[in-house]
Design a protein around this motif. Structure first.
Motif, short mmCIF file in Angstrom:
data_model
loop_
_atom_site.label_atom_id
_atom_site.label_comp_id
_atom_site.label_asym_id
_atom_site.label_seq_id
_atom_site.Cartn_x
_atom_site.Cartn_y
_atom_site.Cartn_z
N MET A 1 -6.29 14.21 16.50
CA MET A 1 -5.50 13.02 16.75
C MET A 1 -4.32 12.99 15.79
O MET A 1 -4.45 13.29 14.61
N GLU A 2 -3.20 12.63 16.30
CA GLU A 2 -1.99 12.60 15.51
C GLU A 2 -1.87 11.25 14.81
O GLU A 2 -2.22 10.20 15.35
N GLY A 3 -1.36 11.26 13.57
CA GLY A 3 -1.17 10.02 12.83
C GLY A 3 -0.06 9.17 13.42
O GLY A 3 0.76 9.64 14.20
N LEU A 4 -0.04 7.92 13.04
CA LEU A 4 1.01 7.01 13.53
C LEU A 4 2.33 7.34 12.86
O LEU A 4 2.37 7.79 11.72
N SER A 5 3.42 7.12 13.56
CA SER A 5 4.74 7.46 13.04
C SER A 5 5.07 6.65 11.79
O SER A 5 4.57 5.54 11.59
N LEU A 6 5.93 7.24 10.98
CA LEU A 6 6.35 6.57 9.76
C LEU A 6 7.10 5.27 10.09
O LEU A 6 6.94 4.26 9.40
N ASP A 7 7.86 5.28 11.19
CA ASP A 7 8.58 4.09 11.61
C ASP A 7 7.63 2.94 11.92
O ASP A 7 7.84 1.81 11.48
N LEU A 8 6.55 3.23 12.63
CA LEU A 8 5.58 2.19 12.95
C LEU A 8 4.90 1.69 11.69
O LEU A 8 4.70 0.48 11.51
N ARG A 9 4.56 2.59 10.80
CA ARG A 9 3.94 2.19 9.53
C ARG A 9 4.87 1.26 8.74
O ARG A 9 4.43 0.27 8.16
N GLU A 10 6.16 1.59 8.73
CA GLU A 10 7.14 0.75 8.02
C GLU A 10 7.24 -0.64 8.66
O GLU A 10 7.31 -1.65 7.96
N GLN A 38 -5.04 -3.00 6.60
CA GLN A 38 -5.51 -3.17 5.23
C GLN A 38 -5.44 -1.86 4.45
O GLN A 38 -4.99 -1.84 3.29
N LYS A 39 -5.86 -0.76 5.07
CA LYS A 39 -5.83 0.54 4.41
C LYS A 39 -4.39 0.98 4.14
O LYS A 39 -4.09 1.57 3.09
N LEU A 40 -3.50 0.71 5.09
CA LEU A 40 -2.09 1.07 4.91
C LEU A 40 -1.49 0.31 3.73
O LEU A 40 -0.81 0.91 2.87
N LEU A 41 -1.77 -0.98 3.62
CA LEU A 41 -1.24 -1.78 2.52
C LEU A 41 -1.85 -1.34 1.19
O LEU A 41 -1.16 -1.29 0.16
N ARG A 44 -0.18 1.91 0.17
CA ARG A 44 1.16 1.65 -0.36
C ARG A 44 1.08 1.10 -1.78
O ARG A 44 1.84 1.51 -2.66
N ARG A 45 0.14 0.18 -2.02
CA ARG A 45 -0.02 -0.41 -3.34
C ARG A 45 -0.47 0.62 -4.38
O ARG A 45 0.05 0.67 -5.49
N ASP A 46 -1.43 1.45 -3.99
CA ASP A 46 -2.00 2.41 -4.94
C ASP A 46 -1.13 3.63 -5.19
O ASP A 46 -1.04 4.10 -6.33
N SER A 47 -0.50 4.17 -4.13
CA SER A 47 0.24 5.42 -4.30
C SER A 47 1.74 5.28 -4.08
O SER A 47 2.49 6.20 -4.39
N GLY A 48 2.17 4.16 -3.49
CA GLY A 48 3.57 3.98 -3.21
C GLY A 48 4.02 4.67 -1.92
O GLY A 48 5.19 4.64 -1.58
N SER A 49 3.10 5.28 -1.21
CA SER A 49 3.43 6.01 0.01
C SER A 49 2.67 5.42 1.20
O SER A 49 1.52 5.01 1.07
#
Length: 77
Positions: A1-10, A38-41, A44-49
């Protein structure tokens, strides 16, 4: 399965930062799970990415290269 696009994550992060919707409402709007939001946030908080992690290499082979060569020779015979 492919990950979600960076644009959608942003866009998901931006929607959460605006604080006009709950995380569940953001998840519903972008058709992802609340746990993904929740995992995405947290990521971002833990690694900045927010980029997807690289795909894992999979399990290590149970037999070594020497045994694989021997098996190939046995199958050929």
């Amino acid at each position: 399965m492919e990950g979600l696009s960076l644009d959608l994550r942003e866009r998901i992060c931006t929607a959460c930062d605006e604080q006009t919707e709950t995380r569940q409402e953001v998840a519903d709007r972008f058709e992802v799970s609340r746990s993904f939001v929740q995992k995405l946030l947290r990521r971002r908080r833990d690694s900045g990415s927010i980029a997807a992690k690289p795909h894992g290499r999979g399990p290590t082979p149970r037999i070594g290269e020497r045994d694989r060569r021997r098996l190939r020779d046995l199958v050929k015979a």
